[in-house]
Scaffold this active site. Structure first.
Site, PDB file in Angstrom:
ATOM      1  N   LYS A  92       9.489   4.991  -0.040  1.00 29.41           N
ATOM      2  CA  LYS A  92       8.356   5.913  -0.184  1.00 29.41           C
ATOM      3  C   LYS A  92       8.713   7.337   0.230  1.00 29.41           C
ATOM      4  O   LYS A  92       7.860   8.116   0.625  1.00 29.41           O
ATOM      5  CB  LYS A  92       7.137   5.428   0.611  1.00 29.41           C
ATOM      6  CG  LYS A  92       6.693   4.010   0.317  1.00 29.41           C
ATOM      7  CD  LYS A  92       6.541   3.748  -1.168  1.00 29.41           C
ATOM      8  CE  LYS A  92       5.411   4.547  -1.786  1.00 29.41           C
ATOM      9  NZ  LYS A  92       5.259   4.288  -3.246  1.00 29.41           N
ATOM     10  N   GLY A  93       9.986   7.678   0.097  1.00 26.47           N
ATOM     11  CA  GLY A  93      10.413   9.033   0.422  1.00 26.47           C
ATOM     12  C   GLY A  93      10.619   9.916  -0.794  1.00 26.47           C
ATOM     13  O   GLY A  93      10.635  11.135  -0.681  1.00 26.47           O
ATOM     14  N   ARG A  97      13.140   7.282  -6.047  1.00 24.54           N
ATOM     15  CA  ARG A  97      13.093   7.050  -7.492  1.00 24.54           C
ATOM     16  C   ARG A  97      13.139   8.363  -8.254  1.00 24.54           C
ATOM     17  O   ARG A  97      13.861   8.504  -9.240  1.00 24.54           O
ATOM     18  CB  ARG A  97      11.839   6.256  -7.850  1.00 24.54           C
ATOM     19  CG  ARG A  97      11.533   6.169  -9.352  1.00 24.54           C
ATOM     20  CD  ARG A  97      12.653   5.544 -10.156  1.00 24.54           C
ATOM     21  NE  ARG A  97      12.997   4.208  -9.696  1.00 24.54           N
ATOM     22  CZ  ARG A  97      14.008   3.491 -10.186  1.00 24.54           C
ATOM     23  NH1 ARG A  97      14.781   3.999 -11.123  1.00 24.54           N
ATOM     24  NH2 ARG A  97      14.252   2.277  -9.729  1.00 24.54           N
ATOM     25  N   ARG A 107      11.023  11.802   4.626  1.00 28.68           N
ATOM     26  CA  ARG A 107       9.689  12.374   4.455  1.00 28.68           C
ATOM     27  C   ARG A 107       8.927  12.246   5.764  1.00 28.68           C
ATOM     28  O   ARG A 107       9.247  11.362   6.576  1.00 28.68           O
ATOM     29  CB  ARG A 107       8.980  11.587   3.349  1.00 28.68           C
ATOM     30  CG  ARG A 107       7.597  12.034   2.962  1.00 28.68           C
ATOM     31  CD  ARG A 107       7.044  11.039   1.960  1.00 28.68           C
ATOM     32  NE  ARG A 107       5.742  11.435   1.428  1.00 28.68           N
ATOM     33  CZ  ARG A 107       4.975  10.648   0.701  1.00 28.68           C
ATOM     34  NH1 ARG A 107       5.391   9.424   0.406  1.00 28.68           N
ATOM     35  NH2 ARG A 107       3.819  11.063   0.251  1.00 28.68           N
ATOM     36  N   SER A 128       1.631   6.112   2.934  1.00 34.59           N
ATOM     37  CA  SER A 128       1.999   5.837   1.543  1.00 34.59           C
ATOM     38  C   SER A 128       2.476   4.398   1.388  1.00 34.59           C
ATOM     39  O   SER A 128       2.155   3.719   0.404  1.00 34.59           O
ATOM     40  CB  SER A 128       3.085   6.816   1.098  1.00 34.59           C
ATOM     41  OG  SER A 128       3.446   6.583  -0.245  1.00 34.59           O
ATOM     42  N   LYS A 187       3.138   5.887  -9.021  1.00 33.58           N
ATOM     43  CA  LYS A 187       3.438   7.030  -8.173  1.00 33.58           C
ATOM     44  C   LYS A 187       2.225   7.935  -8.099  1.00 33.58           C
ATOM     45  O   LYS A 187       1.520   8.142  -9.082  1.00 33.58           O
ATOM     46  CB  LYS A 187       4.637   7.805  -8.718  1.00 33.58           C
ATOM     47  CG  LYS A 187       5.913   6.990  -8.789  1.00 33.58           C
ATOM     48  CD  LYS A 187       6.316   6.457  -7.421  1.00 33.58           C
ATOM     49  CE  LYS A 187       7.618   5.685  -7.479  1.00 33.58           C
ATOM     50  NZ  LYS A 187       8.007   5.163  -6.161  1.00 33.58           N
ATOM     51  N   HIS A 209      -4.300   8.240  -1.354  1.00 32.10           N
ATOM     52  CA  HIS A 209      -4.258   7.624  -0.029  1.00 32.10           C
ATOM     53  C   HIS A 209      -5.669   7.389   0.509  1.00 32.10           C
ATOM     54  O   HIS A 209      -6.554   8.223   0.324  1.00 32.10           O
ATOM     55  CB  HIS A 209      -3.515   8.537   0.953  1.00 32.10           C
ATOM     56  CG  HIS A 209      -2.050   8.638   0.689  1.00 32.10           C
ATOM     57  ND1 HIS A 209      -1.203   9.406   1.464  1.00 32.10           N
ATOM     58  CD2 HIS A 209      -1.279   8.071  -0.264  1.00 32.10           C
ATOM     59  CE1 HIS A 209       0.023   9.297   1.006  1.00 32.10           C
ATOM     60  NE2 HIS A 209       0.005   8.501  -0.042  1.00 32.10           N
TER      61      HIS A 209
END
Length: 390
Positions: free
Chosen positions: A147-148, A151, A228, A236, A353, A357
């Protein structure tokens, strides 16, 4: 004057011998067409050969999806799609239920990790030259973090003609190491001379055995870590799990071992991953800090070309990916790649993506920031970089 031979040809009368009369020349048009066709075949072969590497995996429009909706460093607070703030109330729960909730959350996250968003789909030209080049073990690996923005970074890099990468996450150094390096190499795409083979598996960064295993493969492997703000990253991470398992406990209840005392539960992976300094210590036992590049997930959103410039320099590549490759998608709130040649319409990376939140209790967010602050400062010292999370 002439004599007719049995074969049907005519000969001229020449003293002492008979000379065969040469056949008539082919028409000029036919000669020109044959020459043109031969030149066309040669040109087509040279063009396809030169493009075999550079055209192999050019993506279309890809969204930089890191679980945020803003071009600046994302806030821990977010609003719902209807403009309201879908607050998740804190609900006290027995320790056994919270433990079960953590297990459910991590199981759901693991299932999503095993379902890659994109596959390594080669272009028609790449398929045509599937026998060209050879499969190599990766010279560079994106090892984290989940989740940083890993991708997005990988897909941005695949625009470069000298980068060939596996689309799916191999999970070799954490889950499939017993299958051997030959199995791992076979997963890699074919590369031509001068091209770099890459893969990305974010869970490597938090896997204790991964540093030694990668070092055993090659001590020269270049490692890239996308980091992140750990608080935003944890939210996230939870949001991703919540999309798979809506029945899991609230973020607040999973965060604490004891809400009254404010004791953070570091056994929950969503919290544990963000203690970057702790994980980095394991890697520095096997690799020098100069062999690792730390990419800011926030700057990958606000200045993708700048971060990609650093990555290309680190990999020893010519700076081909620049500002001209990006545009900002106002609807999504992220930069996207301009469509590759041959694409009919824009396309941004993955519907998974940029999830909205849930709103998290401000006191919980503040407590997490206090928890992470000393670890962040140590991480800044270890890397020589200030990521501005505090």
């Amino acid at each position: 004057m002439g004599q007719h031979l049995s074969s049907g040809r005519y000969c001229l009368d020449v003293p002492g011998r008979l000379l065969p009369q040469p056949p008539p020349p082919p028409p000029p048009v036919r000669r020109k067409l044959a020459l043109l066709f031969a030149m066309l075949c040669i040109w087509l072969y040279m063009f396809l050969y030169s493009c075999a590497g550079s055209c192999a995996a050019a993506p279309g429009l890809l969204l930089l999806g890191s679980g945020s909706r803003a071009a600046h460093p994302p806030s821990a607070m977010a609003t719902g799609s209807d403009g309201a703030s879908p607050r998740l109330p804190f609900q006290a729960a027995p320790a056994t239920l919270l433990a079960a909730g953590k297990e459910m959350a991590e199981s759901a996250a693991s299932q999503e990790e095993q379902s890659p968003e994109t596959s390594d789909s080669p272009s028609p030209i790449s398929s045509f030259f599937s026998g060209s080049g050879s499969k190599q073990l990766p010279q560079a690996i994106i090892i984290g973090v989940k989740k940083g923005g890993t991708r997005a970074l990988l897909e941005f890099l695949r625009v470069h003609p000298d980068v060939r990468a596996v689309g799916a996450e191999p999970h070799f150094f954490d889950r499939s190491y017993d299958k051997g390096l030959a199995w791992y190499r076979d997963l890699m795409p074919r590369t031509l001379e001068g091209q770099i083979t890459m893969e990305k598996t974010p869970s490597y960064f938090v896997t204790r055995e991964a540093p030694a295993r990668i070092s055993a493969m090659s001590k020269d492997t270049k490692l890239i870590v996308v980091v992140r703000d750990p608080v935003t990253r944890a939210i996230s991470d939870y949001t991703q799990t919540l999309s798979k398992r809506p029945d899991i406990p609230t973020f607040e209840s999973l965060t604490f071992k004891n809400r009254t005392t404010g004791l953070i539960d570091t056994s929950w992976s969503a919290i544990q991953i963000g203690i970057y300094a702790k994980h980095l210590e394991h890697w520095l036992r096997h690799f020098p800090i100069g062999q690792m590049l730390f990419v800011s997930g926030e700057r990958l959103i606000s200045d993708p070309a700048g971060e990609l410039g650093r990555v290309q320099d680190f990999l020893g590549l010519k700076r081909i990916i620049t500002d001209k490759h990006f545009y900002f998608n106002k609807t999504k709130g992220f930069p996207c790649l301009k469509k590759a040649e041959g694409s009919s319409k824009p396309h941004c990376l993955g519907k998974t993506k940029g999830r909205t939140h849930p709103e998290i209790d401000r006191e919980v967010v503040q407590r997490l920031r206090e928890f992470y602050r000393p670890f962040n400062l140590k991480f800044y010292q270890m890397t020589g970089l200030d990521f501005g999370w505090d």
